[in-house]
Design an enzyme around this catalytic site. Structure first.
Site, PDB file in Angstrom:
ATOM      1  N   LYS B  80       0.707  -1.092  -0.100  1.00  0.00           N
ATOM      2  CA  LYS B  80      -0.129   0.033   0.026  1.00  0.00           C
ATOM      3  C   LYS B  80       0.874   1.429   0.254  1.00  0.00           C
ATOM      4  CE  LYS B  80      -3.895   2.102   2.675  1.00  0.00           C
ATOM      5  NZ  LYS B  80      -4.735   1.822   3.687  1.00  0.00           N
ATOM      6  N   SER B 155      -9.840   2.159   2.763  1.00  0.00           N
ATOM      7  CA  SER B 155      -8.699   2.670   1.939  1.00  0.00           C
ATOM      8  C   SER B 155      -7.931   2.067   1.233  1.00  0.00           C
ATOM      9  CB  SER B 155      -8.173   3.835   2.691  1.00  0.00           C
ATOM     10  OG  SER B 155      -7.273   3.203   3.808  1.00  0.00           O
ATOM     11  N   SER B 179     -10.316  -0.287   7.096  1.00  0.00           N
ATOM     12  CA  SER B 179      -9.641   0.095   5.681  1.00  0.00           C
ATOM     13  C   SER B 179      -8.633  -1.348   5.245  1.00  0.00           C
ATOM     14  CB  SER B 179      -8.601   0.994   5.915  1.00  0.00           C
ATOM     15  OG  SER B 179      -9.182   2.544   5.630  1.00  0.00           O
TER      16      SER B 179
END
Lengths: 95, 487
Positions: B80, B155, B179
């Protein structure tokens, strides 16, 4: 609850975020909506509740007071917008 | 055989690498080819690190030949873009950091590097991890591979879509209010948020420091166990890292579960839960019972206060954490600042997107003079009440169960104009972060052709038990092997 227009301007100033004048109304609606959601907390009586300081109720860890970091100034300043002689440059603050 | 490498588990790939059936360079190239073929449409990656990946793969092959490889050596994964990666752009999905080349690695990145993984690239995400749909990214929305008109969740949307479309064997994610779990649910993969303090936050760009945790996003619980084993552990560079031995997650996957008490959270099956989702969860519970676990209904009576409390605690901490983005030391700086205040205000006004600005301002307001007791202090008290609900529940059960998300993936644009409706996407995940507990989402039966996520919540540091329960369920079901067509 609804914020007053000048409150939105004050919050933006405290947060040091430039907001254009024509964005203030929409922002007010959004922030007021979020505060409306948040205020549902008020229903819950929490008068005897100790606020949570840490999920695991852990004290802050201490370490010996010795230097452990090396000097990374050049590497860190390589990504800075403006530097000179190892210093970060900002607009003049002292006349 | 080389053509189906993306369908194999970490254990199978590791065995193939060790046996010399294929090399890490070949495996890495296979995924690079898939990224090139599919990511133009999905937008799951913001940075592809092709040259570094092939160099890391060559090094992994040498390590395998020398006989000191581990189970992750040579396995290509995605990070990420919230994790700092030395010499590689680390944008956090923001214009603010579009020009930021990190001078150091996050501890999670270092640990996985030491284990020998290959980094294929950095995944797209909601800006500064603030969002539940990946639509707040400066780099545009990620598409859900199950239906490219729908969001992947957020997210960690790029990580979830990337694993679902098999653009990497696995991915890292972070979870502040859901997330990891919500995008895992919407993309049909397995995602685990560990206990607060289990995985180091060093070098993971901070959103809400008392809630943020990193974890694995994978195709199965077994793969998640391999990744978490490498990610978890004490780090003196994170002041909230917990100094406690890491369990043998892989070795514990087949631990006996007979008699384990699973609590079905009553409040997570009330109004607001889509009917198809409810049926999917029921099917999953019926299968779980075949493992010899007992199920009982339990209550988390204050869980409906978790979203309101979260939207004080998280914005308050974000307003403080994001004050570091000032146009002085790194990140975006406005042109031609007139004075210092103008430099701060315009750099931040231009660098941050709308959702990040909203959250910073809500946090600023909640922490401002005269409002602290009514907002922040109150929220920390509510948080204590919510944690108390969990403490009480865990006196009578070992694991809690519910859906990870109230609905399947929604359409791109459907909620993006209404922050409050977007915030309610995380209604079943947020309480876990407020209490600091570990939890995971794993695939349940599809609902109208779209993935649904089953959420398992454990007591503190019981990641091993969650992974074992998920793994054993995945041994008798094949929901985790459902793949979006075309990938």
């Amino acid at each position: 609850m609804d914020l007053e227009p000048e409150e939105v301007e004050k919050i933006a100033h405290l947060a040091r975020i430039a907001v254009a004048a024509d964005e203030l109304d929409a922002l007010n609606t959004e922030l007021s909506g979020i505060l409306g959601l948040v205020e549902r907390m008020a229903e819950l009586d929490t008068s005897d509740i100790v606020p949570m300081a840490h999920p695991l109720d852990m004290p802050q860890r201490l370490r010996p007071d010795v230097v452990t970091e090396e000097n990374h100034r050049d590497a860190y300043q390589a990504v800075a917008p403006a530097t000179a002689n190892g210093l970060y440059l900002v607009p003049r603050v002292i006349e | 055989m080389m053509s189906d490498l993306h369908l194999k588990s970490i254990a199978e790939l590791s065995a193939g690498l060790q046996a010399g059936d294929f090399s890490s360079v070949e495996l890495t190239q296979h995924f690079l080819d898939r990224i090139e073929r599919f990511d133009g449409e999905l937008n799951a990656l913001v940075t592809l690190t092709k040259d570094q990946a092939l160099a890391q793969a060559e090094a992994a092959d040498a390590r395998i030949r020398s006989g000191n490889a581990g189970p992750l050596t040579g396995i290509p994964i995605l990070h990420k873009d919230i994790f700092c990666t030395e010499g590689v752009k680390t944008s956090c999905g923001s214009r603010m950091l579009d020009n930021f080349i990190s001078p150091y690695d996050a501890t999670v990145v270092t640990r996985l590097k030491d284990a020998g993984v290959v980094m294929l690239g950095k995944t797209n995400m909601d800006e500064f991890a603030m969002g539940s749909s990946n639509e707040t990214s400066f780099y545009g929305p990620v598409k859900n591979p199950w239906d490219t008109e729908r969001v992947p969740g957020g997210s960690s949307g790029g990580s979830a879509a990337g694993v679902a479309a098999r653009l990497g064997v696995a991915a890292t994610g972070t979870d502040t209010g859901g997330s990891i779990r919500q995008p895992a649910a919407l993309c049909g993969i397995t995602g685990l948020k560990p206990t607060y303090g289990r995985v180091s936050r060093y070098g993971m760009i901070a959103f809400a420091s008392s809630l943020d945790q990193a974890g694995p996003m994978t195709r199965s619980a077994e793969d998640a166990a391999y990744l978490l084993a490498a990610m978890a552990g004490f780090d003196e560079r994170d002041s909230t890292s917990v100094d406690r031995p890491v369990d043998d997650y892989v070795g514990q996957l087949n631990q006996p579960l007979e008699g384990l008490r699973v609590g079905i959270v009553k409040e997570f099956f009330g109004e607001g839960l889509n009917a198809g989702m409810s049926a999917s969860m029921q099917t999953a519970v019926d299968e779980l019972k075949k493992l010899g676990v007992e199920t009982v209904e339990v209550s988390l009576p204050h869980s409906h206060y978790s979203v309101p409390a979260y939207y004080v605690v998280a914005p308050a901490e974000c307003s403080s954490n994001l004050s570091r983005f000032d146009g002085v030391r790194f990140g975006h700086r406005c042109d031609d600042p007139q004075d210092l205040e103008d430099l701060y205000k315009r750099s931040r006004g231009e660098g941050f997107g709308a959702e990040v600005k909203r959250r910073i301002m809500i946090g600023t307001y909640a922490l401002s003079a005269g409002y602290y007791d009514a907002y922040y202090l109150k929220a920390q008290q509510v948080r204590q009440v919510i944690a108390g609900d969990f403490r009480k529940a865990f006196e009578s059960v070992d694991v809690l169960l519910g859906p990870a998300s109230p609905e399947t993936a929604f359409r791109i644009g459907e909620k993006s104009d209404d922050p409050v409706s977007m915030y309610l996407s995380d209604i079943y995940t947020i309480a876990v972060n407020l209490a600091g507990l570990p939890a995971m989402s794993l695939p349940a039966p599809l609902v109208d052709g779209l993935p649904a996520g089953l959420q398992l919540i454990g007591n503190y540091f019981e990641e091993g038990r969650l992974l074992a329960l998920a793994h054993q369920l995945q041994q008798i079901t094949d929901w985790h092997q459902q793949t979006p067509s075309g990938y």
